[in-house]
Scaffold this active site. Structure first.
Site, PDB file in Angstrom:
ATOM      1  N   ASP A 150     -18.885  22.818  56.105  1.00 54.11           N
ATOM      2  CA  ASP A 150     -17.996  22.141  56.989  1.00 54.11           C
ATOM      3  C   ASP A 150     -18.725  22.517  58.344  1.00 54.11           C
ATOM      4  O   ASP A 150     -19.128  22.258  59.436  1.00 54.11           O
ATOM      5  CB  ASP A 150     -16.544  22.601  56.714  1.00 54.11           C
ATOM      6  CG  ASP A 150     -16.145  21.646  55.813  1.00 54.11           C
ATOM      7  OD1 ASP A 150     -15.688  22.576  54.814  1.00 54.11           O
ATOM      8  OD2 ASP A 150     -15.878  20.696  55.912  1.00 54.11           O
TER       9      ASP A 150
ATOM     10  N   GLU B  31     -24.369  18.691  52.046  1.00 57.23           N
ATOM     11  CA  GLU B  31     -24.749  17.861  53.581  1.00 57.23           C
ATOM     12  C   GLU B  31     -25.741  18.392  54.098  1.00 57.23           C
ATOM     13  O   GLU B  31     -27.074  17.967  54.095  1.00 57.23           O
ATOM     14  CB  GLU B  31     -23.212  17.285  53.549  1.00 57.23           C
ATOM     15  CG  GLU B  31     -23.281  16.527  54.932  1.00 57.23           C
ATOM     16  CD  GLU B  31     -22.500  16.089  55.125  1.00 57.23           C
ATOM     17  OE1 GLU B  31     -21.233  15.605  54.515  1.00 57.23           O
ATOM     18  OE2 GLU B  31     -22.124  15.824  56.124  1.00 57.23           O
TER      19      GLU B  31
HETATM   20  O1  TRH Z   1     -21.965  25.131  51.653  1.00 54.55           O
HETATM   21  P1  TRH Z   1     -22.062  23.728  51.039  1.00 54.55           P
HETATM   22  O2  TRH Z   1     -21.857  23.073  49.337  1.00 54.55           O
HETATM   23  O3  TRH Z   1     -20.831  23.174  52.052  1.00 54.55           O
HETATM   24  C1  TRH Z   1     -20.335  22.212  51.019  1.00 54.55           C
HETATM   25  C2  TRH Z   1     -20.513  20.903  51.170  1.00 54.55           C
HETATM   26  O4  TRH Z   1     -20.727  20.710  52.767  1.00 54.55           O
HETATM   27  C3  TRH Z   1     -19.921  19.662  51.075  1.00 54.55           C
HETATM   28  O5  TRH Z   1     -20.460  18.466  51.662  1.00 54.55           O
HETATM   29  C4  TRH Z   1     -18.537  20.108  51.328  1.00 54.55           C
HETATM   30  O6  TRH Z   1     -17.939  19.030  51.372  1.00 54.55           O
HETATM   31  C5  TRH Z   1     -17.760  21.277  51.319  1.00 54.55           C
HETATM   32  O7  TRH Z   1     -18.949  22.485  52.073  1.00 54.55           O
HETATM   33  C6  TRH Z   1     -17.009  21.219  51.876  1.00 54.55           C
HETATM   34  O8  TRH Z   1     -23.387  22.999  51.521  1.00 54.55           O
HETATM   35  P2  TRH Z   1     -24.470  23.036  52.854  1.00 54.55           P
HETATM   36  O9  TRH Z   1     -23.444  21.628  53.448  1.00 54.55           O
HETATM   37  O10 TRH Z   1     -25.588  22.173  52.459  1.00 54.55           O
HETATM   38  O11 TRH Z   1     -23.932  23.797  53.697  1.00 54.55           O
HETATM   39  C7  TRH Z   1     -24.713  25.125  53.532  1.00 54.55           C
HETATM   40  C8  TRH Z   1     -24.972  25.586  55.131  1.00 54.55           C
HETATM   41  O12 TRH Z   1     -25.470  26.631  54.754  1.00 54.55           O
HETATM   42  C9  TRH Z   1     -25.701  24.892  55.530  1.00 54.55           C
HETATM   43  O13 TRH Z   1     -25.629  25.179  57.138  1.00 54.55           O
HETATM   44  C10 TRH Z   1     -27.306  26.111  55.680  1.00 54.55           C
HETATM   45  C11 TRH Z   1     -26.273  26.971  55.763  1.00 54.55           C
HETATM   46  N1  TRH Z   1     -27.181  28.113  55.028  1.00 54.55           N
HETATM   47  C12 TRH Z   1     -27.958  29.783  55.656  1.00 54.55           C
HETATM   48  O14 TRH Z   1     -27.564  28.849  57.256  1.00 54.55           O
HETATM   49  N2  TRH Z   1     -28.369  29.930  55.299  1.00 54.55           N
HETATM   50  C13 TRH Z   1     -28.409  30.192  54.083  1.00 54.55           C
HETATM   51  O15 TRH Z   1     -28.993  31.253  53.786  1.00 54.55           O
HETATM   52  C14 TRH Z   1     -28.155  28.916  52.796  1.00 54.55           C
HETATM   53  C15 TRH Z   1     -28.317  29.242  51.678  1.00 54.55           C
HETATM   54  C16 TRH Z   1     -27.659  27.843  53.316  1.00 54.55           C
END
Ligand code: TRH
Length: 403
Positions: A25, A273
């Site tokens: 989010d 996402e």
């Molecule tokens: O963390 P998520 O599983 O977030 C989820 C999804 O967005 C899902 O659709 C939503 O319904 C739920 O949250 C509430 O996965 P996502 O979307 O990939 O977000 C991870 C964020 O973290 C993304 O912006 C990438 C960032 N990230 C970093 O900045 N550094 C890191 O080392 C990692 C592993 C991720």
């Protein structure tokens, strides 16, 4: 480079973010807020309720501040006591991310000022999104038009967040093996090794870690696994991650550095996402662990994405990607007619996934065909541009219809 706003005064935009769980989010909202300010010259306020999760993503965040400025974006703490003191005037555009419910006093302000009001929805590759995207409908309490804004993979949706020059930054990083190795060294990762496939791992706690680790152990094709800090440590310990010398633990990275990880690896396991989209822009084969939903409702969303993602690939490689992805999302919860997949030999499927990549310059990435979809997407108008164009249309419409 700022994409100059076409009117003399830059638009203002308020983005409300309620952090449900994990990082997506705030990950999506922060990426969008900074992008709209930096690349489109908007005055952006990000109103977010969970600053401690935000701080995991952006270390500069002060998790106690009611108001702060980060990279030009005003960040307001969304809580009952302080928000009203800092939120006196509403922006030209108000976005509620992922259908979060706005405070009543903000809805009252919307009723009297009638800004452009959007609900930024979750990304989906499903066809129905096109029918629902950008259709204004009057909000029951205020009568103000509110529109669902759906990110998506076609021109009839809201598109995908993509900063200017993203592809040229990626290509520059990939063309210089020594800069990649310097980046890897800074983050405790081994240098690129010819013929060895490096895989990044970012997935949910219910992923079949142990099966993946065992498959990599049995693979004759050398594979290393770069496990991101976003993966549940308890699940990794249960899978005995420390017993596998090919597994490297990556510290939590900034969003920029997470892009570099996706670019330097040959296959990326992503989830949710935002990391899915970032892996698409990386142009490497990806295995998507979709956010789990009750009664496997997410499987339709997963299948819809796979159809688009594999459309340009050779049938064999498309099948390898699809089978592995289904297995990765269902392992341990064999349901429906894909149960047979989980009995298949993981090793042969994993090798089927990585060996076509073992081309002489495998550090540059996959066979060109795999870049077809991201490249097509790269040719599409990005989400920021579509969102601002839609908002300007709504503003012009409001001006024309207001007596
Ligand atoms: O963390 P998520 O599983 O977030 C989820 C999804 O967005 C899902 O659709 C939503 O319904 C739920 O949250 C509430 O996965 P996502 O979307 O990939 O977000 C991870 C964020 O973290 C993304 O912006 C990438 C960032 N990230 C970093 O900045 N550094 C890191 O080392 C990692 C592993 C991720």
């Amino acid at each position: 480079m700022r994409i100059k706003s076409t009117t003399s005064s830059a638009l203002s935009l308020d983005l409300f973010c309620h952090v449900i769980d994990f990082f997506g989010d705030i990950g999506v909202c922060w990426r969008l807020a900074r992008h709209l300010h930096r690349d489109f010259d908007l005055h952006v306020r990000l109103i977010v309720d969970d600053l401690s999760t935000f701080k995991r993503l952006v270390s500069a965040v002060d998790s106690t501040a009611a108001s702060q400025n980060i990279d030009g974006v005003t960040v307001l703490k969304w809580d009952q006591s302080t928000l009203r003191n800092h939120y006196q005037k509403i922006a030209d555009i108000v976005i509620e991310a992922f259908a979060c419910t706005l405070p009543d006093f903000v809805v009252d302000m919307i009723k009297s000022t009638r800004p452009v009001w959007l609900d930024l929805e979750y990304l989906s590759a499903e066809a129905w999104v096109e029918e629902c995207h950008a259709r204004p409908s009057p909000h029951p309490r205020t009568g103000v038009d509110k529109s669902l804004f759906f990110p998506g993979f076609t021109e009839q949706t809201g598109g995908l967040i993509r900063e200017p020059f993203l592809k040229s930054r990626r290509d520059a990083f990939l063309s210089d093996a020594s800069s990649q190795n310097r980046w890897r060294e800074r983050h405790g990762l081994p240098a690129i090794e010819k013929g060895t496939t490096d895989i990044s791992l970012f997935c949910y706690p219910n992923a079949p870690f142990h099966t993946l680790l065992e498959a990599i152990s049995s693979s004759k094709h050398p594979i290393r696994l770069f496990v991101t800090a976003g993966v549940d440590p308890a699940s990794l310990d249960r899978a005995g991650i420390s017993n596998y010398s090919f597994a490297y633990r990556v510290p939590f990275l900034s969003q920029e550095d997470y892009d570099h990880l996706l670019w330097t690896c040959s296959v990326n396991f992503v989830r949710g996402e935002d990391s899915l989209v970032r892996a698409l822009w990386g142009g490497k084969p990806l295995i998507w662990h979709i956010y789990p939903q009750e009664n496997a409702a997410h499987m339709a969303k997963l299948q819809a994405f796979l159809r688009r993602y594999t459309a340009n690939l050779s049938p064999d490689y498309a099948q390898a990607l699809e089978n592995f992805t289904i297995m990765w999302n269902l392992r341990g919860r064999e349901e429906g007619d894909v149960a047979s997949l989980v009995d298949q030999d993981w090793v042969s499927m994993l090798v089927g996934l990585v060996s076509p990549l073992d081309v002489p310059n495998s550090s540059v990435g996959p066979s060109l065909e795999l870049q077809a979809l991201p490249l097509n997407l790269i040719a599409q108008t990005d989400l920021g541009t579509r969102l601002i164009n839609f908002a300007r249309q709504q503003i012009d419409l409001e001006r024309r219809t207001t007596p």
